[in-house]
Design a protein around this motif. Structure first.
Motif, PDB file in Angstrom:
ATOM      1  N   MET A 388       0.812  -1.222   0.000  1.00  0.00           N
ATOM      2  CA  MET A 388       0.000   0.000   0.000  1.00  0.00           C
ATOM      3  C   MET A 388       0.844   1.270   0.000  1.00  0.00           C
ATOM      4  SD  MET A 388      -3.059  -0.582  -0.586  1.00  0.00           S
ATOM      5  CE  MET A 388      -3.852   0.997  -0.340  1.00  0.00           C
ATOM      6  N   ALA A 441       5.292  -5.636   6.603  1.00  0.00           N
ATOM      7  CA  ALA A 441       6.628  -5.521   5.992  1.00  0.00           C
ATOM      8  C   ALA A 441       7.683  -5.237   7.063  1.00  0.00           C
ATOM      9  CB  ALA A 441       6.633  -4.428   4.933  1.00  0.00           C
ATOM     10  N   GLY A 470      -3.203  -4.352   4.881  1.00  0.00           N
ATOM     11  CA  GLY A 470      -4.341  -3.553   4.428  1.00  0.00           C
ATOM     12  C   GLY A 470      -4.636  -3.733   2.940  1.00  0.00           C
TER      13      GLY A 470
HETATM   14  C1  TPP Z   1       8.124 -11.734   0.553  1.00  0.00           C
HETATM   15  C2  TPP Z   1       6.675 -11.458   0.287  1.00  0.00           C
HETATM   16  N1  TPP Z   1       5.739 -12.212   0.915  1.00  0.00           N
HETATM   17  C3  TPP Z   1       4.431 -11.982   0.726  1.00  0.00           C
HETATM   18  C4  TPP Z   1       4.031 -10.976  -0.119  1.00  0.00           C
HETATM   19  C5  TPP Z   1       2.538 -10.713  -0.344  1.00  0.00           C
HETATM   20  N2  TPP Z   1       2.147  -9.439   0.287  1.00  0.00           N
HETATM   21  C6  TPP Z   1       1.982  -8.313  -0.422  1.00  0.00           C
HETATM   22  S1  TPP Z   1       1.513  -7.014   0.482  1.00  0.00           S
HETATM   23  C7  TPP Z   1       1.485  -7.938   1.889  1.00  0.00           C
HETATM   24  C8  TPP Z   1       1.057  -7.338   3.195  1.00  0.00           C
HETATM   25  C9  TPP Z   1       1.720  -6.048   3.480  1.00  0.00           C
HETATM   26  O1  TPP Z   1       1.187  -5.537   4.668  1.00  0.00           O
HETATM   27  P1  TPP Z   1       1.770  -4.234   5.329  1.00  0.00           P
HETATM   28  O2  TPP Z   1       3.232  -4.201   5.214  1.00  0.00           O
HETATM   29  O3  TPP Z   1       1.214  -4.121   6.704  1.00  0.00           O
HETATM   30  O4  TPP Z   1       1.225  -3.066   4.402  1.00  0.00           O
HETATM   31  P2  TPP Z   1      -0.294  -2.662   4.100  1.00  0.00           P
HETATM   32  O5  TPP Z   1      -0.799  -3.575   3.041  1.00  0.00           O
HETATM   33  O6  TPP Z   1      -1.107  -2.780   5.357  1.00  0.00           O
HETATM   34  O7  TPP Z   1      -0.186  -1.275   3.623  1.00  0.00           O
HETATM   35  C10 TPP Z   1       1.876  -9.253   1.628  1.00  0.00           C
HETATM   36  C11 TPP Z   1       1.957 -10.318   2.644  1.00  0.00           C
HETATM   37  C12 TPP Z   1       5.031 -10.219  -0.771  1.00  0.00           C
HETATM   38  N3  TPP Z   1       4.750  -9.234  -1.610  1.00  0.00           N
HETATM   39  N4  TPP Z   1       6.330 -10.471  -0.523  1.00  0.00           N
END
Ligand code: TPP
Length: 558
Positions: A388, A441, A470
């Motif tokens: 995001m 992340a 999110g």
């Molecule tokens: C190494 C890896 N594992 C899984 C994913 C899949 N993935 C994409 S976004 C995400 C969640 C990210 O959440 P956050 O960092 O809290 O950010 P938000 O989406 O809430 O803004 C995941 C698990 C990925 N891109 N890379």
């Protein structure tokens, strides 16, 4: 073969990397890698950054190389340590970042016979490495010293040349692994201090002339990360009256022609119908915006020209009909419809006002993304995490005359290693680095926080904590309510204040945009230590806010 042979060869190898221009290396501890680590650390021209965790080391090197544009070396011991560099190597491959990966290995007689910490490291990074080579075990003769110097030059140049990327050299190392006497002199290097092998890197050809595109009418420029000379591009677009759809990662979202909210405009079918282009120029990677990608893919019959000096072939929809290695045609060669840019500008201004009305001065994820681009000094770097944060920066970042540089690991879109990469950028650059990151992340690379204190680096981390991913609320999977929260959104309840304490970072939580601005600018101006500034948000409210913005922009365009 003695330790003297090993160290003579590795000293020549590191010396040659430094002569080529390498100034940074990352190390991680182990026994087999001792000669590699000591040879790097003892070279006076190489700054070596020590890491505990190879995955962090790989991403730190990636961030440093991404920031400087120069190859960075990373070394590790044998076994799963080498496997832990894979994610960074994959990202470097896809993002075209020059890395030189130096893995230590057992010598041939200890492979496949049950020796400890020994795995098959031959081409362990598969197709992600541009070049993989097993260095072998050699005596340090004048001939082999000259050869290893050429090997270092070849590794450095291969990492940089064409599309840049990672190269892998696997070093089988025999015991003894430490020296027990002084190392003899070696005079095999070029006496003038130059690299052993000089090679001209391909220069960009001069501006396209003769046969080539002669575009006219309604032109659009799309710019993603890796766009060459973004400031000049923005000036060219403004002078020529060409709408510039520039991802902030391109560095070109600036000037009179930049259209900040193309992501929102291109969701609107009436806008699309009224704004059909005659010609599209594409530079760098494709921006992340899905509406923009869908729009480009829907225009196979419109000439789309990619300026692609490195042959990176960024075209998943197969709509690019011409690839140029030269520069954009000069403005006098173009004949552009004069009402075209003003039409985009009017729509963009309307979108901007609608966004401001919906976001107000409340503290929200989009507001933080937009505000950081406005607040940060031009010499700062904003490192943006997937998923995001990088999307919000693209959707909401305003146009600014001299914006901060924006970096992100978007080669493979991973959320891994982001903290380490941001520290790598901080190590390679003189200005302040701010990381915008989500909670998942950050949790993924918590160990990366250690670099701040151990390496004396400074980083401001703006954490958007919505207790889970999110991004997934925007996807159809959010309707699978039996498994969504636990298995997709993955709330964790982590108290990042405690992580900050563990890793020796400052931590504060802010509840207003005003307080966030003060905290970010104070941390940036302090320029010391690592500060985590936490903003708590709510995933469902964030989804609703994004929908409200899109609706308001739609209404404003109508
Ligand atoms: C190494 C890896 N594992 C899984 C994913 C899949 N993935 C994409 S976004 C995400 C969640 C990210 O959440 P956050 O960092 O809290 O950010 P938000 O989406 O809430 O803004 C995941 C698990 C990925 N891109 N890379």
């Amino acid at each position: 073969m003695s330790a003297t042979d090993t160290y003579l060869l590795l000293r020549a190898f590191c010396d040659e990397l430094a002569r080529c221009g390498l100034t940074e290396a990352c190390t991680s501890p182990g026994s087999r890698c001792t000669p590699l680590v000591l040879s790097l650390v003892r070279h006076p021209g190489i700054r070596s950054f020590s890491h505990l965790d190879e995955r962090c080391a790989g991403f730190f090197a990636l961030g440093a190389a991404k920031a400087s544009g120069r190859p960075v070396a990373v070394t590790c011991t044998s076994g799963t340590a080498a496997a832990n560099l894979l994610p960074a190597v994959v990202e470097a491959h896809h993002a075209r970042v020059p890395l030189i990966v130096l893995t230590a290995d057992r010598p041939p007689e200890l492979r496949e016979v049950g020796a400890g910490q020994t795995i098959d490291q031959d081409r362990i990074y598969g197709t992600a490495a541009k070049w993989s080579f097993d260095v072998g075990v050699h005596e340090a003769t004048p001939q082999s010293l000259r050869w290893i110097r050429t090997l270092a030059c070849r590794a450095y140049l291969t990492a940089l040349d064409g599309p840049a990327g990672p190269v892998h050299l696997n070093f089988p190392l025999r015991e003894p692994l430490v020296l027990d006497g002084p190392l003899p002199e070696d005079d095999t290097g070029r006496p003038d201090g130059h690299p052993y092998v000089l090679r001209e890197l391909p220069a960009l050809p001069e501006p396209a002339s003769g046969p080539g595109p002669h575009p006219s009418g309604r032109l659009v420029i799309v710019a993603g990360s890796d766009t060459p000379e973004p400031a000049e591009l923005a000036e060219f677009a403004a002078r020529s009256g060409i709408p510039l759809l520039a991802d902030p990662l391109s560095g070109a979202r600036r000037g009179e022609a930049a259209i900040a909210h193309y992501d929102l405009l291109l969701r609107n079918q009436e806008f699309i119908a009224a704004h059909g282009p005659d010609f599209i120029f594409r530079l760098g990677d494709l921006p992340t915006s899905k509406p923009l990608r869908v729009w480009l893919a829907s225009l196979p019959d419109i000439p789309q020209i990619a300026f692609d000096p490195h042959g990176s072939w960024m075209d998943p929809a197969a709509v690019v009909g011409m690839r140029l290695r030269g520069r954009l045609p000069q403005p006098d060669h173009l004949s552009v419809d004069e009402s075209w840019l003003p039409a985009w500008r009017t729509a963009d201004d309307a979108a901007g006002q609608a966004i401001d009305t919906v976001l107000g001065d409340g503290l929200s994820e989009p507001a933080v993304a937009a505000a950081l681009i406005s607040w940060l000094p031009s010499q700062a770097v904003l490192f943006v995490a997937s998923s995001m944060p990088v999307r919000d920066v693209e959707e909401f970042a305003p146009v600014r005359a001299e914006p901060p540089r924006v970096l992100s690991n978007r080669g493979a879109n991973g959320i891994d290693g982001t903290v380490s990469s941001a520290f790598g950028a901080a190590a390679a650059l003189p200005g302040p680095v701010v990381l915008l990151i989500g909670d998942v992340a950050l949790a993924h690379d918590l160990g990366g926080l250690l670099a701040g204190r151990r390496l004396g680096l400074s980083l401001t981390i703006v954490l958007l904590n919505n207790d889970g991913g999110g991004i997934f609320h925007f996807l159809p999977v959010s309707g699978q309510t039996d498994a969504f929260e636990e298995h997709v959104a993955t709330p964790h309840g982590l108290e990042f204040r405690l992580a900050a304490e563990l890793y020796g970072c400052d931590h504060e939580q802010t509840t207003s945009l005003k307080a966030l601005r003060t905290a970010v600018l104070e941390s940036v101006n302090r320029g010391r230590g690592t500060t985590i500034i936490e903003v708590r948000t709510d995933r469902a409210q964030n989804l609703a806010l994004h929908h409200a913005v899109a609706d308001a922009v739609g209404a404003a365009l109508a």
